[in-house]
Design a protein around this motif. Sequence first.
Motif, PDB file in Angstrom:
ATOM      1  N   GLY A  71      -4.711   4.199  -7.921  1.00 60.65           N
ATOM      2  CA  GLY A  71      -3.733   4.891  -8.658  1.00 60.65           C
ATOM      3  C   GLY A  71      -3.501   6.103  -7.417  1.00 60.65           C
ATOM      4  O   GLY A  71      -1.950   6.482  -8.216  1.00 60.65           O
ATOM      5  N   CYS A  72      -3.649   6.184  -6.607  1.00 55.46           N
ATOM      6  CA  CYS A  72      -3.357   6.611  -5.902  1.00 55.46           C
ATOM      7  C   CYS A  72      -2.561   6.287  -3.954  1.00 55.46           C
ATOM      8  O   CYS A  72      -2.340   6.698  -3.521  1.00 55.46           O
ATOM      9  N   GLY A  73      -1.578   4.966  -4.395  1.00 57.77           N
ATOM     10  CA  GLY A  73      -1.011   4.656  -3.639  1.00 57.77           C
ATOM     11  C   GLY A  73      -1.683   4.014  -2.405  1.00 57.77           C
ATOM     12  O   GLY A  73      -1.243   4.138  -1.038  1.00 57.77           O
ATOM     13  N   VAL A  94      13.024   1.136   3.445  1.00 58.04           N
ATOM     14  CA  VAL A  94      12.451   3.175   3.884  1.00 58.04           C
ATOM     15  C   VAL A  94      12.971   3.974   2.831  1.00 58.04           C
ATOM     16  O   VAL A  94      11.738   4.435   2.373  1.00 58.04           O
ATOM     17  N   GLN A  95      13.510   3.192   1.228  1.00 57.70           N
ATOM     18  CA  GLN A  95      14.089   4.277   0.984  1.00 57.70           C
ATOM     19  C   GLN A  95      12.045   3.902  -0.262  1.00 57.70           C
ATOM     20  O   GLN A  95      12.205   4.837  -0.836  1.00 57.70           O
ATOM     21  N   GLN A  96      11.781   2.862  -0.843  1.00 52.88           N
ATOM     22  CA  GLN A  96      10.711   2.193  -1.370  1.00 52.88           C
ATOM     23  C   GLN A  96       9.591   3.048  -0.431  1.00 52.88           C
ATOM     24  O   GLN A  96       8.932   3.713  -1.398  1.00 52.88           O
ATOM     25  N   TYR A  97       9.850   3.196   0.935  1.00 52.46           N
ATOM     26  CA  TYR A  97       8.330   3.647   1.115  1.00 52.46           C
ATOM     27  C   TYR A  97       8.656   5.044   1.100  1.00 52.46           C
ATOM     28  O   TYR A  97       7.342   5.870   0.463  1.00 52.46           O
ATOM     29  N   ARG A 101       6.522  10.060  -1.722  1.00 56.15           N
ATOM     30  CA  ARG A 101       7.244  11.042  -2.194  1.00 56.15           C
ATOM     31  C   ARG A 101       6.803  11.051  -4.140  1.00 56.15           C
ATOM     32  O   ARG A 101       7.270  12.753  -5.017  1.00 56.15           O
ATOM     33  N   THR A 102       5.530  10.252  -5.010  1.00 53.89           N
ATOM     34  CA  THR A 102       6.292  10.268  -5.713  1.00 53.89           C
ATOM     35  C   THR A 102       4.392  10.568  -6.504  1.00 53.89           C
ATOM     36  O   THR A 102       3.577   9.746  -6.074  1.00 53.89           O
ATOM     37  N   PHE A 103       4.190  10.823  -7.902  1.00 57.17           N
ATOM     38  CA  PHE A 103       3.085  10.992  -8.464  1.00 57.17           C
ATOM     39  C   PHE A 103       2.242   9.536  -8.937  1.00 57.17           C
ATOM     40  O   PHE A 103       3.246   9.175  -9.644  1.00 57.17           O
ATOM     41  N   PRO A 104       1.394   8.868  -8.875  1.00 55.11           N
ATOM     42  CA  PRO A 104       0.275   9.894  -7.712  1.00 55.11           C
ATOM     43  C   PRO A 104       0.151   9.259  -6.906  1.00 55.11           C
ATOM     44  O   PRO A 104      -0.955   9.991  -5.481  1.00 55.11           O
ATOM     45  N   ALA A 105       0.936   8.844  -5.966  1.00 57.61           N
ATOM     46  CA  ALA A 105       1.172   7.880  -4.713  1.00 57.61           C
ATOM     47  C   ALA A 105       1.199   8.542  -3.733  1.00 57.61           C
ATOM     48  O   ALA A 105       0.438   8.508  -2.603  1.00 57.61           O
TER      49      ALA A 105
END
Length: 194
Positions: free
Chosen positions: A17-19, A147-150, A155-159
């Motif tokens: 769950g953390c990317g 780049v936007q997806q990366y 920057r988003t939780f939990p990743a």
Amino acid sequence: MIRRSLVAVPVLVALSGCGINSIPTAEENAKARWADVQNQYQRRADLIPNLVSTVKAAGAQEKDILVQVTQARAGATQARVSPEELTDPAKVQAYQQAQAGLTLSLQRLQEAYPELKSQANYTTLMSQLEGTENRITIARNDYNTAVQQYNTTIRTFPAAIGARIFYGAKPMVPFAATTPGAETAPTVNFGNTN
């Protein structure tokens, strides 16, 4: 044995769950799209000399503008940004400026010699340049999307947790217009307006 299994399952779920997988996947996708951008610029760099050589035969009066295009092409092919440098805004901006210089030279070629439009070689050159610039635009758009997806992923939780702890991920720099006034469409004037 059972205790270890009971502990391992929540740890694996937390890590997934953390990317752990999504961050490198998004990063590799962005790097692949950057390679596509460079590939299209390389295609342009390879194609233009051949086409310009063909157009050169049409007459000596276009010599100056063709030299400018060739020099701008040489400058654009010397500019390089490796995937590791995509987080450096100065490197990306320098690359963009070199490419913008070639684009400006190509626009001057189009504006300076409208009388050559009727010649088959010039028409072929213009068609190929337009197609090439369209391919470059698509590749840059695809890169910016990746780049936007990366950047969103890291920057988003939990990743975001995995991005910082496991990868030390930094946001990548999107491709942006560097020419002042690039957001305004240029006026096309062939000298026949009243």
